[in-house]
Design a protein around this motif. Structure first.
Motif, short mmCIF file in Angstrom:
data_model
loop_
_atom_site.label_atom_id
_atom_site.label_comp_id
_atom_site.label_asym_id
_atom_site.label_seq_id
_atom_site.Cartn_x
_atom_site.Cartn_y
_atom_site.Cartn_z
N UNK A 91 113.30 107.33 70.50
CA UNK A 91 112.43 108.33 69.87
C UNK A 91 111.07 108.39 70.55
N UNK A 92 110.83 107.45 71.50
CA UNK A 92 109.50 107.32 72.10
C UNK A 92 109.33 108.14 73.36
N UNK A 93 108.14 107.98 73.97
CA UNK A 93 107.92 108.66 75.25
C UNK A 93 108.53 107.77 76.31
N UNK A 94 109.13 108.38 77.30
CA UNK A 94 109.78 107.65 78.38
C UNK A 94 110.72 106.56 77.84
N UNK A 95 111.49 106.92 76.85
CA UNK A 95 112.34 105.94 76.17
C UNK A 95 113.75 105.91 76.79
N UNK A 96 114.52 104.96 76.35
CA UNK A 96 115.94 104.88 76.66
C UNK A 96 116.60 106.17 76.18
N UNK A 97 117.36 106.90 77.02
CA UNK A 97 118.00 108.13 76.53
C UNK A 97 118.92 107.82 75.33
N UNK A 98 118.98 108.75 74.37
CA UNK A 98 119.69 108.45 73.12
C UNK A 98 121.18 108.19 73.31
#
Ligand SMILES: Cc1cc2nc3c(=O)[nH]c(=O)nc-3n(C[C@H](O)[C@H](O)[C@H](O)COP(=O)(O)OP(=O)(O)OC[C@H]3O[C@@H](n4cnc5c(N)ncnc54)[C@H](O)[C@@H]3O)c2cc1C
Length: 483
Positions: free
Chosen positions: A387-394
């Motif tokens: 859900x974050x910026x530059x996060x692990x893709x869902x």
């Protein structure tokens, strides 16, 4: 040249005397400096555990500081109360003309400091605050358009491109300027943990500035291997273990960066990169403070997490039937610390296997982590929850058993923390449920009794998680197209 007769240096999350920006500035600008710490009741009141490890860590670190100040003929002045009242009161009673402090970027701290600055102004007391917790703060590192970076790699490149030796130069306090204790003795009250309503907890880490320096010296011998060792929780010096010292400022970030930037090896470069993540998340919290309430990518706030409370409780206790998850959570309960790889594994499991709202996990970590840092904890949880910026893709979902095989191949970490599984072979310790009956018997472990059956099926939950994210991502795309 001294411009003040007397000043206070208010320490908060910078519990050291070496390389300390506010103390260096105070001892340059004032003839006499009194070092003050306030046990902030607004913060303490919210701590649910009376044996909170962080309070023990602070307590020991202050004792060490006090002893060092006493050697210089001075003392630490410790209060227990609301700093909004205590700092202006002390400044007045002690006839201090200025208060020096290092900046704290948490939303509560920022607000508190603004109020104190205004109050001090009324009494004609100056308030000076300094950057000390980080090497760069917003807006030192911004895009060409002057915006905060939302992606880590360009942020890191800009950070490294800006860094010069002067940014990390040592800030040396002049300890000869510390006020003699006789000048403020009557304001010193005896204090201990009980008097502020807490009790001692066991710490796995040596607190205080000496503890920080000892841990740092040890890690310097291993830093060149960091890129290889950092993902294996059973390795003793695979990572630095310095997060708690960074949290409470018992080590200076400049000290660490000075060392790492002089080195050319891959390990040091990888480690410096982690220190930059810390500053990246600090900037995100600073500029996008809504992340403390919800997703950085707000479309994901629409997800209705179907996870069950009973599963959340089992996750907290380490009773999920997934050995690496349980070993991590039980180790966490015992120590208040968790290796980064394991934080990712358990966070991913809570969100994408148990389908529990990431904010519940974030809050549990906030309650129990010795190195709890609002910015990094929130950033870490949002990374894992996608859900974050530059996060692990869902759509990338950790398989907790594969993670276990890859990063604890011989099951050492599991064995240490789940002794009931210690008798299983390296092959089956990651998933004892499918071990042959003969092995179960030999291991002396009755699954379902000595160790729980898995509370969910990863393959099934994975599909459900993908569906949850897909529905929201789909709606977001449709809405953008229609707007
Ligand atoms: C879900 C989750 C929650 C987290 N919560 C916190 C937290 O509350 N406080 C905290 O300090 N770190 C947090 N982290 C980041 C990281 O796990 C810890 O900083 C690290 O495990 C601390 O161990 P170390 O000091 O041995 O780290 P090392 O690997 O030696 O790294 C050196 C330092 O770099 C910083 N760092 C390393 N990794 C990260 C990262 N991913 N994000 C930000 N900074 C990093 C830390 O200050 C750390 O001490 C979290 C990560 C996740 C996935």
């Amino acid at each position: 040249m001294a411009i003040y007769q007397r000043a206070l240096c208010w320490v908060r999350r910078d519990l050291r005397l070496r390389d300390h920006t506010a103390l260096a500035a105070a001892t340059r600008q004032a003839r006499e400096v009194i070092v003050v710490f306030v046990f902030d009741t607004n913060i303490l009141r919210q701590l649910e555990d009376k044996d909170d490890r962080r309070v023990t860590f602070i307590h020991h670190s202050l004792k060490e500081m006090q002893a060092r100040l006493a050697k210089k003929g001075s003392s630490l002045l410790v209060c227990h109360g609301d700093p909004v009242l205590d700092i202006p009161r002390l400044a007045q009673e002690l006839k201090a003309e200025a208060v020096f402090t290092n900046r704290d970027y948490d939303p509560y701290a920022r607000k508190r400091d603004r109020i104190i600055e205004q109050k001090l102004k009324i009494w004609d007391v100056a308030f000076h605050s300094y950057m000390d917790q980080v090497v760069f703060e917003y807006p030192d590192i911004v895009t060409r358009q002057g915006e905060p970076f939302k992606m880590f790699t360009p942020y890191k490149n800009a950070w490294l491109g800006t860094l010069r030796p002067e940014h990390v130069a040592e800030e040396k306090p002049n300890l000869k300027r510390l006020a003699p204790v006789k000048a403020f003795k009557e304001w010193i009250d005896p204090w201990d943990l009980e008097s502020i309503g807490f009790k001692e907890n066991n710490l796995w880490v040596q607190p205080g500035e000496e503890g920080g320096r000892a841990a740092w010296r040890k890690f310097q011998k291993h830093i060149h291997r960091y890129h290889k060792d950092r993902d294996f929780p059973s390795l003793k010096h695979g990572t630095s273990g310095l997060s708690v010292h960074l949290r409470f400022g018992t080590i200076s970030i400049r000290d660490l960066v000075r060392f790492a930037m002089r080195r050319e090896d891959e390990g040091s470069r990888a480690w410096l990169s982690e220190l930059i993540w810390r500053e990246f998340y600090q900037t995100i919290l600073d500029r996008f403070s809504y992340v403390v309430r919800g997703a950085f990518r707000s479309e994901f706030d629409r997800i209705q997490w179907p996870g069950k409370e009973v599963h959340f409780k089992k996750w907290c206790r380490g009773e999920t039937g997934y050995p690496l998850v349980d070993a991590s959570m039980r180790h966490f309960a015992r120590t208040g610390w968790m290796h980064n790889r394991l934080r990712m594994v358990v966070a991913s499991f809570l969100v994408k296997d148990l389908l529990v709202d990431w904010r519940q996990g974030e809050a549990w970590f906030a309650r129990k982590l010795l190195d709890f840092e609002l910015a990094s904890n929130n950033g870490g949880w949002q990374w894992c929850a996608s859900t974050g910026c530059d996060a692990q893709p869902w759509f990338r979902i950790f398989n907790p058993v594969t993670q276990s095989k890859n990063f604890d191949p011989e099951g050492r970490f599991i064995r240490e923390n789940l002794p009931e599984l210690a008798g299983f072979s390296n092959t089956h310790i990651h998933w004892p449920h499918e071990a042959p009956e003969s092995e179960k018997e030999k291991a002396g472990c009755h699954l379902g009794k000595d160790y729980p059956h898995p509370i969910v099926d990863h393959a099934v939950q994975r599909e459900k998680a993908l569906q949850l994210f897909q529905d929201v991502a789909q709606t977001a795309v449709t809405q953008t197209e229609n707007s």
